[in-house]
Every structure is written in structure tokens, then in C-alpha cells.
Design a protein around this motif. Structure first.
Motif, PDB file in Angstrom:
ATOM      1  N   SER A 132       5.147  -3.382  -6.666  1.00 20.34           N
ATOM      2  CA  SER A 132       3.966  -4.203  -6.398  1.00 20.34           C
ATOM      3  C   SER A 132       2.713  -3.352  -6.561  1.00 20.34           C
ATOM      4  CB  SER A 132       4.017  -4.789  -4.991  1.00 20.34           C
ATOM      5  OG  SER A 132       3.318  -3.960  -4.098  1.00 20.34           O
ATOM      6  N   ARG A 133       1.615  -4.007  -6.772  1.00 28.07           N
ATOM      7  CA  ARG A 133       0.338  -3.285  -6.891  1.00 28.07           C
ATOM      8  C   ARG A 133       0.023  -2.497  -5.627  1.00 28.07           C
ATOM      9  NH1 ARG A 133      -4.371  -6.227  -9.974  1.00 28.07           N
ATOM     10  NH2 ARG A 133      -3.367  -6.372 -11.978  1.00 28.07           N
ATOM     11  N   GLN A 134       0.511  -3.039  -4.503  1.00 25.15           N
ATOM     12  CA  GLN A 134       0.213  -2.390  -3.222  1.00 25.15           C
ATOM     13  C   GLN A 134       1.111  -1.194  -2.971  1.00 25.15           C
ATOM     14  OE1 GLN A 134       0.380  -5.925  -3.379  1.00 25.15           O
ATOM     15  NE2 GLN A 134      -1.872  -5.885  -3.492  1.00 25.15           N
TER      16      GLN A 134
END
Ligand SMILES: Cc1cc2nc3c(=O)[nH]c(=O)nc-3n(C[C@H](O)[C@H](O)[C@H](O)COP(=O)(O)OP(=O)(O)OC[C@H]3O[C@@H](n4cnc5c(N)ncnc54)[C@H](O)[C@@H]3O)c2cc1C
Length: 397
Positions: free
Chosen positions: A144-146
């Protein structure tokens, strides 16, 4: 949980495949790395031949309510010449004319419809690795981007991640010589003087492009330009954004564009992508199904990429659903080989026609010789549009 299908990429190809499979009762996971809505380098025109598919997947009304005006004529803007001819009208279709819709709207519309049909969408997550486990299932590592990571498992995997970025799969990564030397640009303009029913092909030294009225009164201008010509544009207008220098170059050599943009203003920022990779690749590789641009793409001057992506996804989904009761490795292999051959059969003409048109459009001597002939017989433009897939619907049986 083991999904029936894992789809990498939530653009038009991935979202269409996800929607059709989910509607047939498959458990489907889609991985899409970008946050939607997002703009994309694309002319945004959708052929009339794809509108029945929009109805089939339940987004026909939303498309009609939001898309730009009907496009009834194809045009040619080259040097001082501006020509127009009727687009082929596929009379068998309930919707008669193609229209354009911004990718920030279209891609969201399609992916939301896939979610309503039951697909699980991981967004913004990137597929970073795909492998098979000892039971033959696909295991996909996603990030994920996070910063989180996860493993998704599925019986079959579909690559729908487009062709302009880095490939997720090393064995699908193209050799350097497979790339064209064309960089793509796109921008929206408001207050354009382009007739609303006209989609002209723009021919200029070192490249080609297109203009069309899209949603919300905007005109999309998209083009491909050879890298050497782009370098020249940047040297001529060093203080300008690359996109502005390209449009300046187009206006200098194309009266029709100059007139259309006379009172226009740039709406948003320029986008660029590439080098693009036109050509036919494969619909099936090492047990993996491929749809959309990653399977193959036409030169963008025929404005058929979205249609090919969605129609190809429809073809694959139909074949998978027809065979859902026999998913042994041998059966999947024969289905993949058959699908890849059918893909080629359905789209070969569009890819080849687009390659020929692009080759001719980028040869100034050929263009100079052809213009008087096309001016006398504008039906050549209609014929060209027909060859590039705008005349008849694909019949997948
Ligand atoms: C200048 C230009 C003009 C064009 N004009 C038109 C036109 O007018 N009409 C038309 O029909 N076509 C046009 N096209 C072609 C069209 O844009 C493409 O053919 C179409 O976008 C292909 O759809 P796709 O779903 O295969 O791929 P894409 O639209 O590229 O979607 C792929 C998706 O996969 C995602 N993705 C990529 N890698 C990963 C990963 N590792 N993990 C998760 N997700 C990932 C991306 O974020 C993206 O959303 C044009 C193209 C160009 C260059």
C-alpha cells in the motif's frame, strides 16, 4: 481466502474484466496503484462500437449523462488543410455515435461499477510480485502507499496494468527496442472553436495527434511526438513547459489547430507518458492472462485503445465464465491459447491499420502528396475510420 481471480490494474481493461467475472459469481480482487479519480494521457474518445458494452455492464446511462457531444465526423488538420468526412455510422447499434469522457470520470465509473458487482478493490495498492505456490495458485504480494504489505491468493491471475510503466513481471518486461520513440502528451482546453461533432486527426512534423470535445465543455488535445522533434521543440521554446512547446509546434504547422485554439485556455496541467509501445504482444503468457494495453495496443491516432481494452476484457471474461466448471491446469492452458488467438483475430486489423496510418502521417512528403487526393475524395477518411474499428461491433459469439 483464495479468490477465483486476481486482476492487476483497475483501468478500463481490469475494471471491465472484474465487473463481468464478479457478476458471474466469481470472487475477484483488483489491485490498483493509483488513487481515483485521476487524469490520464488519453484522447478520451470512445467508439460507438463500445457503447452496447457500457449498457451491458450497467454504466450506459451514467456515460450518456456525462460524456461530451456525439462525434459524427472525422477530420484531418495538416499544414493549411482542414478536411472532414462522416464517421462510419454503425446502424445496427442502438447508440449511433461515439463520445468522449475524461479518464478521471470514466475509470472511476467503471471501477465503482465493478465494486457494485462484488469485486474487492485494493486501492491505492501496487502489485509488486506474482508467483505460483505448490498448489498452482497465484500468490501476489501487494504494497500500500502507506507502507503496508499483504499477500493475495487466487486460482487465476489477469494482468491489466497497461503498458507505459514498468512491468510488474520480469518476463513481460519489454526489450528496449520494443519501445517506440514516441512520447505522448495530453491537455484539456476550454473555449475551443472546434466544431462539436468533429474529431480531427492532427498531422504535424514528427508526430500526430487528435482533438475532441469531451465532458464539461472541455476539448481534449492529445498527441504523440518523436523524441528528436520534442528536443527541437524544447530548444525553440526553452522557457515553456514541454507540453506548451509541443502545442506551439503543432499550431505553427497546422492551421486547423491554430484556429481551434485561437480563444482557448489551458484547463489544468499537461500530462505526458511514454515512450509508448504500440504492437501486438500476447493475451496469455506462462499461465497468466493479459488484457488491455499489456496484451497489445494500437497507435493512439485511431483512438481505439479504451474500446480494445474493454472489448478484450469482455472476450476474456466470456471465455473464462464459459469454462468455469473445468479449471484444471490443462483446461486453463488451452483456454489461454484460444483467447490469445481470438484477441489477435479481433484486434489485428486495428493495430495494423493504426501502424500504417501513423507511418504515413509522420512522412511529410507522403502527407503533402496525399492531402490533395483526400481533399478530392474525403470518403478516404471514412474508410480509414472503418478500417480502424469504428464501423462494426466485435462479435465474440
Ligand atoms: C496520446 C494518446 C491518446 C489516446 N487517445 C485515446 C482515445 O481517444 N480513445 C481511446 O480509446 N484510447 C486512446 N488512447 C489509448 C488508451 O489510453 C489506452 O489504450 C487505455 O488506457 C488502455 O487501458 P488499460 O486498462 O489496458 O490500461 P490503463 O488505462 O493504462 O490502466 C492500467 C491501470 O493499471 C494500474 N497499474 C499499473 N501498474 C500497476 C501495479 N503494479 N499494481 C497495481 N496497479 C497498477 C495503473 O495505475 C492504471 O490505472 C490514447 C493513448 C495515447 C497515448
Amino acid at each position: 481466502m483464495t479468490h477465483d481471480a486476481l486482476i492487476i490494474g483497475g483501468g478500463p481493461a481490469g475494471a471491465t474484466a472484474a465487473l463481468l467475472l464478479a457478476r458471474a459469481g466469481w470472487s475477484v480482487a483488483v489491485i490498483e496503484k493509483a488513487v481515483f479519480p485521476r487524469r490520464k494521457v488519453c484522447g478520451e474518445f470512445i467508439s460507438a462500437t463500445t457503447l452496447p458494452l457500457f449498457d451491458e455492464i450497467g454504466v450506459g446511462e451514467a456515460f450518456s449523462n456525462n460524456a461530451g457531444p456525439e462525434v459524427r465526423r472525422v477530420g484531418l488538420f495538416a499544414n493549411d488543410t482542414t478536411l472532414a468526412a462522416p464517421l462510419p455510422s454503425p446502424t445496427a447499434l442502438s447508440h449511433r455515435w461515439g463520445r468522449a469522457l475524461g479518464r478521471e470520470h470514466l475509470d472511476l465509473l467503471l471501477l465503482e461499477a465493478a465494486v457494485r458487482a462484488g469485486a474487492r478493490v485494493w486501492q491505492p495498492w501496487s502489485a509488486i510480485e506474482l508467483r505460483r505456490n505448490e498448489t498452482g495458485h497465484y500468490v501476489c504480494n501487494i504494497a500500500s502507499r502507506q507502507g503496508g504489505t499483504k499477500e493475495l491468493i487466487a486460482r487465476i491471475a489477469i494482468a491489466a496494468h497497461g503498458s507505459w510503466g514498468r512491468s510488474v513481471f520480469s518476463w513481460l518486461a519489454p526489450k528496449a527496442e520494443r519501445y517506440s520513440d514516441l512520447i505522448a502528451f495530453k491537455a484539456h482546453f476550454s473555449d475551443c472553436d472546434l466544431p462539436t461533432d468533429l474529431m480531427p486527426l492532427l498531422v504535424f512534423p514528427g508526430g500526430y495527434g487528435g482533438m475532441v470535445h469531451s465532458d464539461s465543455g472541455r476539448v481534449s488535445l492529445s498527441c504523440c511526438i518523436r523524441t528528436d522533434e520534442l528536443t527541437r521543440c524544447r530548444q525553440l521554446w526553452p522557457s515553456q513547459h514541454a507540453g506548451n512547446s509541443v502545442v506551439q509546434h503543432i499550431q505553427n504547422s497546422c492551421l486547423g489547430v491554430c484556429q481551434s485554439l485561437r480563444h482557448a485556455t489551458l484547463d489544468g496541467v499537461w500530462l505526458s507518458a511514454g515512450p509508448i509501445r504500440p504492437g501486438i504482444r500476447t493475451g496469455f503468457s506462462k499461465g497468466l492472462f493479459l488484457v488491455g494495453n499489456i496484451a497489445g495496443e494500437a497507435q493512439p491516432l485511431i483512438a481505439e485503445g479504451i474500446s480494445m481494452a474493454m472489448q478484450g476484457a469482455q472476450l476474456l471474461a466470456r471465455r473464462l465464465i464459459d469454462q468455469q466448471n473445468d479449471m484444471t491446469p490443462d483446461a486453463i492452458h488451452s483456454l489461454g491459447v484460444k483467447y490469445a488467438a481470438e484477441w489477435k483475430e479481433f484486434f489485428d486489423m486495428r493495430v495494423r491499420a493504426s501502424a500504417t496510418f501513423a507511418y504515413l502521417a509522420m512522412r511529410p512528403k507522403v502527407v503533402a502528396m496525399a492531402l490533395p487526393v483526400i481533399a478530392r475524395i474525403p470518403g478516404i477518411l471514412t474508410f480509414g475510420a472503418r478500417l480502424s474499428g469504428k464501423g462494426a461491433m466485435a462479435d465474440f459469439g
